[in-house]
Design an enzyme around this catalytic site. Structure first.
Site, PDB file in Angstrom:
ATOM      1  N   GLY B 120      19.618 -45.138   6.316  1.00 52.52           N
ATOM      2  CA  GLY B 120      20.699 -46.075   6.639  1.00 52.52           C
ATOM      3  C   GLY B 120      20.884 -47.095   5.547  1.00 52.52           C
ATOM      4  O   GLY B 120      20.385 -48.220   5.631  1.00 52.52           O
ATOM      5  N   SER B 122      24.143 -47.140   2.810  1.00 54.63           N
ATOM      6  CA  SER B 122      25.529 -47.536   2.522  1.00 54.63           C
ATOM      7  C   SER B 122      26.208 -48.128   3.743  1.00 54.63           C
ATOM      8  O   SER B 122      25.930 -47.740   4.875  1.00 54.63           O
ATOM      9  CB  SER B 122      26.333 -46.328   2.048  1.00 54.63           C
ATOM     10  OG  SER B 122      25.840 -45.854   0.832  1.00 54.63           O
ATOM     11  N   GLU B 238      10.242 -39.665  -5.604  1.00 57.86           N
ATOM     12  CA  GLU B 238      10.333 -38.227  -5.789  1.00 57.86           C
ATOM     13  C   GLU B 238      11.177 -37.875  -7.008  1.00 57.86           C
ATOM     14  O   GLU B 238      12.025 -37.011  -6.959  1.00 57.86           O
ATOM     15  CB  GLU B 238      10.902 -37.584  -4.516  1.00 57.86           C
ATOM     16  CG  GLU B 238       9.862 -37.365  -3.455  1.00 57.86           C
ATOM     17  CD  GLU B 238       8.777 -36.376  -3.884  1.00 57.86           C
ATOM     18  OE1 GLU B 238       8.993 -35.167  -3.742  1.00 57.86           O
ATOM     19  OE2 GLU B 238       7.719 -36.817  -4.379  1.00 57.86           O
ATOM     20  N   GLU B 351      28.206 -43.896 -12.629  1.00 55.27           N
ATOM     21  CA  GLU B 351      28.528 -45.179 -13.264  1.00 55.27           C
ATOM     22  C   GLU B 351      27.332 -46.127 -13.172  1.00 55.27           C
ATOM     23  O   GLU B 351      26.977 -46.807 -14.140  1.00 55.27           O
ATOM     24  CB  GLU B 351      29.758 -45.807 -12.595  1.00 55.27           C
ATOM     25  CG  GLU B 351      31.073 -45.086 -12.896  1.00 55.27           C
ATOM     26  CD  GLU B 351      31.174 -43.697 -12.269  1.00 55.27           C
ATOM     27  OE1 GLU B 351      30.575 -43.472 -11.194  1.00 55.27           O
ATOM     28  OE2 GLU B 351      31.834 -42.828 -12.863  1.00 55.27           O
TER      29      GLU B 351
END
Lengths: 429, 369
Positions: B120, B122, B238, B351
């Site tokens: 959880g 964004s 990871e 970006e």
């Protein structure tokens, strides 16, 4: 074949070697000498023109020569030394001996040579380390190396040509390091056959047509004609053997180009970290930082491929027995092409970005941008544009995949000698 | 030593995978039962996260050995985990930051795939700028009262648990007021709504609404207001798995091009570039891992996400191009193309990756103007 990954991170020996090389190369002729060489060449060209036209120009050209001579002298005062002492320094440091088999008086691994060449590229070294290394490593791969070749500068070229009765014929071959070279090592290709040949630079039938060429006079290329020159050492190759023989030279060229790219990128980053516009460092603007991040990624990718190709080279450098039909040479051939192609591409890219980021200063003679760009384009002009090598590597992989339905389970399987066309069609020669 | 371990894992795969697995990979790739069984079996044998201790379900392998095992898994294209973020992100975070009780209760089912996890992170107003998240959690009598909304939450509709990033100190500067809660998605006040994706995505994609959701204080993961550290560590943990996965996906996306009966020279050039992408990715992954093991500090690993995601996209685009009209009837080709488009967005957009590379690898000043 399982790669020993630990070799991909150059060990302490290799890192020490790289550090020493970097320190040494800083004291040898580099960027300033490169500028002087370009200056000299331009001035001499101007003289030629001027002689045919007017004496006024002559004076200007002489002034240019004096100017560059003065700059070269300043370089020497800075501990630069002249060309021959730079060469002695390289020989004394043992750099020519690296990755030559011990029984031939050599020592060290290809990865050691790679890190040294990378430093040479980074420092824009003008001494003929790369051409001599390309010659030596190609001789080693072809099984015709003579240790004494390593004590004098050598020239190297790939060319169309032929050998008849031990005598070599080729027209207008651009030879890297071919000006004042004691020996020339050439890979001559005829339609159905090829040769690796080493000639005495002064042998009958070796005609130097041109000692000054464009793009990067600081690493001179001579144009040579072979009119029946006797090959001192000669190794005939089947067409399919040429590629694996060249793998070592390609890795060395890739290392030089990775160094050129890294040098240009570092200089660009240094500028972006100190130049202010609009009240901020330009390196804080995404339009600038993303360009540099892309260049960094490309440098690291090329470096990884170069180190990987160096580590993957067959342990026995002359192990051409079975040549292109055994797995290791086939893979290292492909890997060496990918390394060269990505390194050449990023060298051109990084030099271009450096010039762009410097702004108007970037297109001046005094800025180093064009020096990196010249090096990069000289290499691609001599040894092939990146796309040519991407194409050749892909053709190998594509031909192999057509035969091996287990693609994906293992790395690309082994192509058989010379086959590049899938049996189902003529497309994709 | 490493070779022996890898051979043992290979024998496990020979034993577990159907005989025609490689030939019919495209079909098995979407075989949910096989994927579930694989994760459980691999975990039970200690192969799933082999660097973990034996008491945690691993084999106590060192870095090089564990990487060799994972690479062989990628080469053999082992079945994709059904809930990657459970074993790959949530489990390492619980292992690193969890209390003994949390580890005891949650670690094994997360790693084995018995209980699924959602991340959880964004929110509608907090995508790349995660630190601006506005979901709040107010501690009242040892219970967090949570209000807000999450979005782009992978598999929230099927997951049991969610690592929920919430603002616990509205006064603190952006990064410092965030905590990570372990949310049971069946708690009253949680509403999950799937979002339809552009193509037939392998994993579902959801929005999660949180209205006065009560989360007990003992479900805090890591320190109070220390959630940013949990997020960063769990995403970086990871790092090898991330490049190995994109390497596998790049190779898979190149299959149609490599096997095409016809190919043009222009396409071969692109194929060569993609081979350099794939091999460059693999070698950069290995090189930076080797540097890490040798104690050499190098920021080159920061390029792996960007290189991997762009490699997948270039490869998928090439295979679509090489396929020609065949792409209209072969579902694997265009789906691969559509799926690849997410790679440069999730887990930090390209970006943001370029900003990270520029700032952390090149030392350029911070700023996004």
């Amino acid at each position: 074949m399982m790669l020993d990954w630990t070799l991909l991170a150059p060990d302490e020996d290799a890192r020490d070697l790289a550090g020493t090389a970097r320190a040494l190369f800083r004291t040898l002729p580099g960027a300033s000498a490169a500028r002087a060489a370009i200056d000299n060449a331009a001035a001499r060209a101007a003289i030629d023109n001027a002689a045919a036209r007017a004496a006024i120009d002559n004076a200007a050209a002489r002034a240019a020569i004096d100017n560059s001579a003065a700059r070269a002298a300043i370089d020497q005062k800075d501990g630069a030394g002249d060309g021959s002492s730079a060469w002695s320094a390289l020989v004394n440091a043992g750099y020519l001996d690296i990755a030559v088999p011990e029984e031939l008086g050599g020592l060290g691994r290809m990865i050691d040579l790679v890190v040294v060449l990378e430093e040479a590229g980074r420092s824009l070294l003008t001494a003929p380390l790369l051409p001599t290394v390309l010659a030596v490593q190609t001789q080693v791969a072809a099984g015709i190396h003579r240790p004494e070749t390593r004590s004098e500068p050598a020239g190297f070229a790939l060319a169309s040509g032929t050998v008849v009765g031990g005598r070599c014929f080729a027209d207008r071959v651009p030879v890297l390091g071919g000006v004042d070279a004691a020996t020339l090592t050439l890979v001559l290709r005829a339609p159905d056959q090829a040769w690796v040949v080493t000639l005495d630079g002064a042998a009958d039938g070796v005609e130097i047509l041109q000692t000054e060429t464009l793009i990067d006079p600081s690493r001179p290329v001579a144009v040579v004609r072979l009119a029946g020159a006797p090959g001192r050492d000669l190794r005939p190759l089947a067409s399919a053997e040429v590629d694996p023989v060249l793998a070592r030279a390609r890795v060395c060229a890739a290392a030089d180009l990775v160094g050129i790219a890294a040098g240009a990128l570092e200089a660009a980053v240094a500028h972006a970290r100190q130049r202010q516009q609009f009240g901020a460092l330009i390196g804080s603007f995404q339009a600038v930082k993303h360009q540099l991040a892309d260049a960094y990624l490309a440098v690291e990718r090329a470096r990884s491929l170069t180190y990987g190709a160096a580590v993957a080279l067959p342990a026995d450098p002359t192990g051409l027995a079975g040549g292109a039909t055994t797995g290791e040479p086939a893979l290292s051939t492909r890997d060496s092409r990918l390394a060269y192609a990505t390194a050449a591409e990023v060298a051109v890219q990084a030099a271009g970005r450096f010039i762009q980021i410097l702004g108007a200063m970037g297109v001046t003679f005094e800025a180093d941008g064009h020096l990196y760009l010249r090096r990069a384009h000289q290499m691609t002009s001599l040894f092939g544009a990146p796309d040519d090598h991407f194409l050749a590597a892909a053709r190998m992989a594509w031909a192999a995949a057509g035969r091996d339905e287990s693609v994906g389970r293992e790395r690309v399987a082994v192509p058989s000698a010379g086959a590049a066309v899938r049996s189902t069609g003529e497309v994709g020669r | 030593m490493t070779a022996g371990v890898v051979a043992e894992f290979g024998a496990f795969l020979d034993d577990f995978l159907p005989r025609d697995y490689a030939e019919n990979y495209q079909r098995y790739r979407r075989d949910v039962a096989l994927r579930r069984e694989y994760q459980a079996a691999a975990f039970d044998e200690g192969w799933l996260i082999p660097e973990w201790g034996r008491d945690e379900g691993g084999r106590n392998l060192d870095g090089p050995q564990a990487l060799a095992v994972k690479l062989l898994g990628a080469q053999r294209r082992v079945p994709r985990l059904l809930n990657i973020q459970g074993a790959g992100v949530a489990a390492p975070a619980i292992r690193a930051f969890g209390t003994p009780e949390q580890r005891e209760r949650l670690l094994r089912p997360a790693a084995r795939g018995d209980e699924w996890w959602a991340l959880g992170m964004s929110e509608p107003g907090a995508g790349s700028d995660l630190a601006s998240l506005r979901t709040t959690a107010t501690l009242v009598d040892d219970v967090f009262i949570v209000n807000g909304q999450k979005v782009w939450t992978t598999q929230a509709d099927e997951a049991r648990w969610c690592t929920l990033y919430v603002r616990t100190d509205p006064e603190a500067p952006r990064h410092r007021g965030i905590s990570c809660l372990i949310l049971d998605l069946s708690t009253p006040g949680v509403t999950v709504r799937p979002i339809r994706t552009a193509g037939p995505a392998i994993e579902s994609f959801c929005e999660v609404f949180l209205d006065d959701v009560r989360v007990p204080r003992e479900s805090l993961l890591g320190p109070l207001n220390g959630g940013w550290g949990v997020a960063v560590a769990s995403l970086e943990h990871e790092r090898d798995m991330i490049w190995i996965n994109t390497w596998l996906e790049t190779n898979r996306a190149l299959d149609p091009a490599l096997r095409a009966p016809e190919i043009t020279d222009a396409q071969l050039v692109k194929l060569g570039r993609s081979l350099a992408d794939a091999e460059g990715l693999r070698l950069t992954g290995l090189r930076t891992a080797a540097q890490r093991w040798a104690g050499i500090s190098s920021p080159a690993w920061l390029t792996l996400k960007l290189l991997g995601s762009e490699s997948v996209q270039r490869a998928a685009l090439l295979s679509l191009e090489v396929a020609g009209p065949q792409a209209l009837v072969d579902p694997a080709i265009f789906d691969e193309r559509l799926e690849s488009l997410g790679a440069t967005i999730y887990g930090g957009t390209s970006e943001i990756q370029r900003d990270i590379i520029a700032e952390r690898a090149l030392g350029l000043p911070k700023g996004r103007s």
